[in-house]
Design a protein around this motif. Structure first.
Motif, short mmCIF file in Angstrom:
data_model
loop_
_atom_site.label_atom_id
_atom_site.label_comp_id
_atom_site.label_asym_id
_atom_site.label_seq_id
_atom_site.Cartn_x
_atom_site.Cartn_y
_atom_site.Cartn_z
N VAL A 39 0.84 -1.21 0.00
CA VAL A 39 0.00 0.00 0.00
C VAL A 39 0.87 1.26 0.00
CG1 VAL A 39 -1.60 1.34 1.43
CG2 VAL A 39 -2.04 -1.08 1.00
N ILE A 40 1.90 1.27 0.82
CA ILE A 40 2.79 2.43 0.88
C ILE A 40 3.49 2.65 -0.47
CG2 ILE A 40 4.94 3.31 1.90
CD1 ILE A 40 3.89 2.05 4.57
N LEU A 41 3.98 1.58 -1.06
CA LEU A 41 4.63 1.71 -2.38
C LEU A 41 3.65 2.20 -3.44
CD1 LEU A 41 6.94 -1.44 -2.33
CD2 LEU A 41 7.62 0.97 -2.06
N LEU A 42 2.43 1.66 -3.42
CA LEU A 42 1.41 2.14 -4.38
C LEU A 42 1.09 3.62 -4.14
CD1 LEU A 42 -1.12 -0.83 -4.61
CD2 LEU A 42 0.19 0.17 -6.50
N GLY A 43 0.96 4.00 -2.88
CA GLY A 43 0.69 5.40 -2.57
C GLY A 43 1.78 6.32 -3.07
N TRP A 45 3.90 5.62 -5.57
CA TRP A 45 3.89 5.56 -7.03
C TRP A 45 2.75 6.39 -7.62
CZ3 TRP A 45 0.90 1.93 -10.37
CH2 TRP A 45 1.33 1.96 -11.69
N LEU A 46 1.59 6.34 -6.97
CA LEU A 46 0.42 7.07 -7.48
C LEU A 46 0.37 8.52 -7.01
CD1 LEU A 46 -2.19 4.22 -6.94
CD2 LEU A 46 -1.24 4.99 -9.13
N GLU A 47 1.32 8.89 -6.15
CA GLU A 47 1.42 10.26 -5.64
C GLU A 47 0.09 10.73 -5.03
OE1 GLU A 47 2.94 12.54 -8.94
OE2 GLU A 47 4.93 11.67 -8.73
N VAL A 48 -0.42 9.96 -4.08
CA VAL A 48 -1.69 10.31 -3.45
C VAL A 48 -1.53 11.57 -2.61
CG1 VAL A 48 -2.52 7.92 -3.46
CG2 VAL A 48 -1.36 8.80 -1.44
N SER A 49 -2.63 12.23 -2.34
CA SER A 49 -2.62 13.50 -1.59
C SER A 49 -2.28 13.26 -0.12
CB SER A 49 -3.99 14.17 -1.70
OG SER A 49 -4.94 13.44 -0.91
N ARG A 50 -1.98 14.35 0.57
CA ARG A 50 -1.68 14.26 2.00
C ARG A 50 -2.88 13.72 2.77
NH1 ARG A 50 2.21 18.85 3.98
NH2 ARG A 50 1.13 18.38 5.90
N THR A 51 -4.06 14.14 2.41
CA THR A 51 -5.27 13.65 3.08
C THR A 51 -5.43 12.16 2.84
OG1 THR A 51 -6.32 15.81 2.81
CG2 THR A 51 -7.77 13.93 3.28
N ASP A 52 -5.20 11.71 1.62
CA ASP A 52 -5.28 10.28 1.33
C ASP A 52 -4.24 9.49 2.11
OD1 ASP A 52 -7.44 10.62 -0.34
OD2 ASP A 52 -6.26 10.59 -2.19
N LEU A 54 -3.20 10.22 5.05
CA LEU A 54 -3.71 10.08 6.42
C LEU A 54 -4.67 8.89 6.52
CD1 LEU A 54 -4.29 13.81 7.38
CD2 LEU A 54 -2.49 12.28 8.20
N TRP A 55 -5.55 8.74 5.53
CA TRP A 55 -6.48 7.61 5.53
C TRP A 55 -5.74 6.28 5.42
CZ3 TRP A 55 -11.17 7.62 7.26
CH2 TRP A 55 -11.90 8.80 7.24
N LEU A 56 -4.78 6.23 4.51
CA LEU A 56 -4.02 4.99 4.34
C LEU A 56 -3.25 4.63 5.61
CD1 LEU A 56 -2.59 5.51 0.72
CD2 LEU A 56 -4.44 3.96 1.42
N LEU A 57 -2.60 5.61 6.21
CA LEU A 57 -1.83 5.35 7.43
C LEU A 57 -2.73 4.99 8.60
CD1 LEU A 57 0.90 8.12 7.09
CD2 LEU A 57 1.14 5.65 6.68
N LEU A 58 -3.91 5.61 8.68
CA LEU A 58 -4.87 5.25 9.73
C LEU A 58 -5.32 3.80 9.56
CD1 LEU A 58 -6.78 5.99 12.07
CD2 LEU A 58 -8.44 6.68 10.33
N LEU A 114 -6.84 4.33 -3.51
CA LEU A 114 -5.94 3.88 -4.56
C LEU A 114 -6.64 3.46 -5.84
CD1 LEU A 114 -3.52 1.77 -2.33
CD2 LEU A 114 -3.19 4.11 -3.14
N GLY A 115 -7.91 3.07 -5.72
CA GLY A 115 -8.65 2.59 -6.88
C GLY A 115 -8.75 3.58 -8.03
N PRO A 116 -9.27 4.80 -7.78
CA PRO A 116 -9.42 5.75 -8.90
C PRO A 116 -8.12 6.09 -9.61
CG PRO A 116 -10.80 6.40 -7.06
CD PRO A 116 -9.94 5.26 -6.57
#
Length: 125
Positions: A39-43, A45-52, A54-58, A114-116
């Motif tokens: 999940v961290i590597l995908l995040g 790679w996909l350059e998710v936002s700071r808010t995203d 937070l959700w992933l880390l939570l 990560l889906g969208p």
């Protein structure tokens, strides 16, 4: 003041030992560690936002915490008695159920966050 630091250092070492012990001894903790890494590597790679993030880390922290509580409950029940008892089984099942609830939450967060961007990469590839 040094007594406080010493107690805090011991508490930190104990907590760290519990985490490392669970990773070493519990197959499910190792699975969650691999899943968190993916999940961290995908995040990244996909350059998710700071808010995203937070959700992933939570979600990651929630699953790990639930699994650590589950491990603690299972070990405590096993230490108290080796005989089968309906209350012991209920305690273990409830703890495992908490991990399942958190894992479902984490899966939902992963799909939402990560889906969208993954879908956009697939469609535009």
């Amino acid at each position: 003041m040094s007594g406080w630091r010493s107690r805090e250092a011991r508490a930190f070492r104990s907590a760290w030992a519990g985490l490392i012990g669970a990773l070493r001894d519990e197959r499910h903790m190792r699975f969650h560690a691999v899943a968190a890494t993916v999940v961290i590597l995908l995040g990244l790679w996909l350059e998710v936002s700071r808010t995203d993030w937070l959700w992933l880390l939570l979600a990651i922290a929630g699953v790990w915490s639930a699994e650590l509580f589950n491990t603690a409950i299972e070990r405590t029940v096993d230490r108290i008695s080796t005989e089968t008892h309906s209350l012991a089984r209920a305690a273990k099942d409830s703890a495992a159920g908490a991990v399942l609830v958190m894992a479902i939450f984490a899966l939902a967060v992963g799909l939402i966050v990560l889906g969208p961007p993954m879908w956009r990469m697939i469609v535009h590839a």
